[in-house]
Design an enzyme around this catalytic site. Structure first.
Site, PDB file in Angstrom:
ATOM      1  CG  ASP A   6     -45.265  15.051  36.183  1.00 50.56           C
ATOM      2  OD1 ASP A   6     -44.393  14.579  36.927  1.00 50.56           O
ATOM      3  OD2 ASP A   6     -45.983  16.009  36.514  1.00 50.56           O
ATOM      4  NE  ARG A  25     -54.490  20.870  33.240  1.00 46.33           N
ATOM      5  CZ  ARG A  25     -53.369  21.340  32.711  1.00 46.33           C
ATOM      6  NH1 ARG A  25     -53.364  21.773  31.461  1.00 46.33           N
ATOM      7  NH2 ARG A  25     -52.263  21.388  33.419  1.00 46.33           N
ATOM      8  CG  ASP A  78     -54.450  20.145  36.405  1.00 44.71           C
ATOM      9  OD1 ASP A  78     -55.434  20.900  36.496  1.00 44.71           O
ATOM     10  OD2 ASP A  78     -53.337  20.528  36.016  1.00 44.71           O
ATOM     11  CB  SER A 108     -44.584  21.803  39.623  1.00 40.54           C
ATOM     12  OG  SER A 108     -45.713  21.346  38.905  1.00 40.54           O
TER      13      SER A 108
END
Length: 407
Positions: A18, A98, A127, A179
């Site tokens: 990504d 995160r 996320d 992923s």
């Protein structure tokens, strides 16, 4: 802010599929802004190798690699472990990283005078919420760019097409295009054959697992490990003192070698859909278990039961991106206070994916062998009669009313 006004963008950059294509995409679609890539080192190891060269080659002006591993462990993981927070059995590996990454993104964006912060999260996942809530907390007026909510790319195959067309080097192929998210605590696998819950994960396929082996491939001989805690913080493994992040590293090695910490679940995402994920959390699974075992003898009943109730709420806050909130801070204060007596040593036996308790000791124990023994002790068993009479008094009164004998 109009697109042409965006002159400088700070990008959360992992070097994965990504974020690799986002750099040229931003250049094409936002009037060639300066791209400052930021990678949070949260223990993902070799994934950071060659990242600066790749980021600059694909159009970034510079790359920050920020060491956030100890911050993640000390500020987020340890309090969560102390609370016993699990989200539907998921040990929150991605969610743990995160908040500290997003906060650092804001700090760098402010220092660089950036006009926007960009992330590569999809519009389907959790996320995007975790990053953006943290950004709003520390830079409420900052423009956020989320390409997955803007571009015409429909899926990972088209992302690979875009990368190939723009000369972006990738470490994956279409056949291995899971992923993944990796940090010190865990590795997640999603996509491809795992999108169908009817498909068994290929645990024994070479290259699928990265942090360890499957239980089938684990040794036939058990491994013993001893973990020391002081006030709920892990301080040593097998008698060797070390900081918490190194405890996790050591337990990752031991757990991975013994097939510990594999989890295959269909979880309920924040956005409302169900998602199938396979997780590797070898060290974290051992650490959670050791801590739970120690609390068995050091926490009183009421505190333990209340903590178990609050752990669900705490895990929801972490999972749902609400780390930087007053409620999470208050719950952390509660969890920290409960750890005043959680000091001691736990010995576990690791065997083919299983964690078996071998022993637990503590100078702060509430366990009394004298009280619980089947042999003679100072406990007067006659005391229980009066206790039962009072404890059962409401039941007795209820029965007497039903029998018409209540006076």
């Amino acid at each position: 802010m109009a697109d042409k006004q965006i002159k400088k963008v700070v990008l959360a950059y992992s070097g994965g599929l990504d974020t690799s294509i986002i750099i040229p995409w931003l250049k094409e679609n936002y009037d060639d802004p300066e791209i400052i890539a930021v990678s949070g080192d949260v223990g993902q190891g070799t994934e950071l190798d060659g990242l600066e060269e790749k980021a600059i080659k694909t159009g970034a002006s510079k790359l920050y690699v920020e060491d956030l591993t100890d911050v993640m462990v000390d500020e987020v993981i340890i309090p969560s472990m102390q609370m016993g927070a699990k989200y539907e059995d998921y040990l929150l590996g991605t969610a743990f990283a995160r908040p500290v990454i997003a906060r650092r993104l804001v700090e760098i964006a402010k220092a660089e005078g950036a006009d926007a912060i960009c992330h590569g999260c999809t519009g389907k996942g959790n996320d995007q919420v975790r990053f953006e809530l943290a950004i709003k907390r520390y830079a409420p007026g900052m423009k956020i760019i989320a390409p997955w909510r803007e571009w015409d790319i429909k899926g990972r195959d088209e992302e690979i097409d875009y990368a190939e067309a723009h000369g972006v080097p990738l470490k994956i192929s279409r056949e291995t295009n899971y992923s993944k998210d990796k940090n010190l605590w865990h590795l997640s696998h999603e996509g491809l054959d795992l999108e169908d819950p009817a498909n068994e994960p290929l645990y024994d396929k070479p290259g699928f697992l990265e942090m360890g082996v499957s239980p089938i491939q684990a040794p036939d001989k058990p491994t013993y490990v001893t973990i020391d805690f002081v006030k709920g913080v892990p301080t040593a493994v097998d008698g060797v003192q070390m900081k918490a992040s190194d405890v996790i590293r050591k337990l990752n090695d031991l757990g991975g070698a013994n097939g510990i910490g594999l989890l295959d679940i269909v979880e309920n995402r924040l956005v409302g859909m169900k998602d199938r994920g396979v997780y590797e959390t070898p060290g974290g699974t051992i650490l959670y278990r050791a801590h739970e075992v120690l609390e068995m003898i050091t926490l009183d009943k009421d505190t333990k039961h209340m903590k178990q109730k609050l752990a669900v709420d705490f895990a929801d806050l972490v999972y749902n991106g609400k780390w930087f909130t007053p409620l999470r801070e208050a719950l952390t204060a509660f969890a920290t206070d409960t750890q005043k007596h959680v000091t001691g040593q736990v010995k576990l036996k690791l065997y083919k994916g299983n964690i078996i308790t071998a022993s637990v000791t503590s100078p702060e124990t509430l366990y009394s062998e004298d009280l619980v023994t089947f042999e003679e002790s100072d406990y007067d068993q006659k005391d229980s009669q009066g206790f039962i009479n009072l404890w059962g008094l409401p039941d007795t009164v209820q029965a007497l009313r039903e029998q018409g004998k209540l006076k």
